[in-house]
Scaffold this motif. Structure first.
Motif: not given
Length: 250
Positions: A139, A144, A186, A188, A199, A204
């Motif tokens: 990602v 992040h 992350v 999926d 979230w 994500h």
């Protein structure tokens, strides 16, 4: 109300005891794992620390035989073979296939025995893969993790939205919290029995819970030095409550 662990036995599982290929990363990971173990001991847990890569599947399952709960800590990406992914993805690093296999089997054994499990970062992803889920292999870093900086600056602060009425939402007593993260993968597709309950700003998944088992995963690092005060204790106290409930029902 929080619940102390008393003398309950906590198995804290890391990937490997030594990363000769990346000593700086190894030292940083070790600092966070040791901090988590120290906090668990302060809150009443009898903590055993083991390295999955060093003892393998049989050794790890044996180590968990007498545990009342398990924490699977952070570390490297899971090898894609364990979730039908492909190698060569962006940001791919070193893999520890023995650790992957051992931790995945540990989660499956825990699920079959209703043994409480908390997964942190990689541990959160291990839970999902062990129960049949997949990972988004890369990602965008924005929000992040920090890149192109020394490893000790990789963590980034960001908000997480928690589902109202979820176990984590009730434990933290709010619908939004601030966390420290450093990851490029992350969850999926969710594993069997799992649901998303947290979230990030971009949608994500940052937290998962099992519908009927005492299994919880968080993508962030509550054990980080700059994590909000008390965040790790909330999760450890929640694990103690789950362990107590399992023992009472036995």
């Amino acid at each position: 109300m929080t619940e102390r662990a008393g003398d309950r036995r906590l198995l804290m599982v890391e990937v490997t005891a030594q990363r000769e290929h990346s000593p700086a990363y190894d030292a940083y990971v070790r600092t966070m794992i040791d901090r988590a173990a120290a906090e668990a001991r302060v809150s009443g847990w009898d903590v055993s620390q083991v390295s999955a890569a060093d003892i393998g599947v049989d050794g790890l399952l044996q180590a968990a035989e007498n545990a009342d709960a398990v924490v699977i800590m952070g570390g490297e990406d899971i090898d894609p073979q364990f979730y039908d992914g492909e190698r060569g993805y962006e940001g791919e690093g070193h893999h520890f296939e023995v650790a992957d296999a051992a931790q995945i089997q540990l989660v499956r054994r825990a699920a079959s025995r209703h043994l409480p499990v908390l997964g942190i970062c990689r541990g959160h992803q291990v839970i999902n893969v062990a129960l049949g889920g997949t990972l988004l292999q890369h990602v965008d870093d924005a929000g992040h993790r920090n890149i192109d900086l020394p490893v000790e600056y990789a963590l980034v602060e960001h908000p997480v939205r928690l589902e109202p009425g979820s176990i984590l939402g009730e434990r933290f007593g709010r619908d939004h919290i601030v966390v420290q993260s450093a990851h490029h993968q992350v969850v999926d597709r969710l594993g069997n029995g799992l649901r998303a309950v947290g979230w990030a700003h971009d949608g994500h998944i940052e937290a998962i819970e099992h519908d009927s088992l005492p299994i919880t995963g968080v993508q962030w690092h509550p054990e980080a030095l700059l994590a909000p005060v008390g965040q790790l204790r909330v999760l450890l106290d929640g694990l103690a409550a789950q362990a107590g409930a399992v023992l009472e029902s036995a």
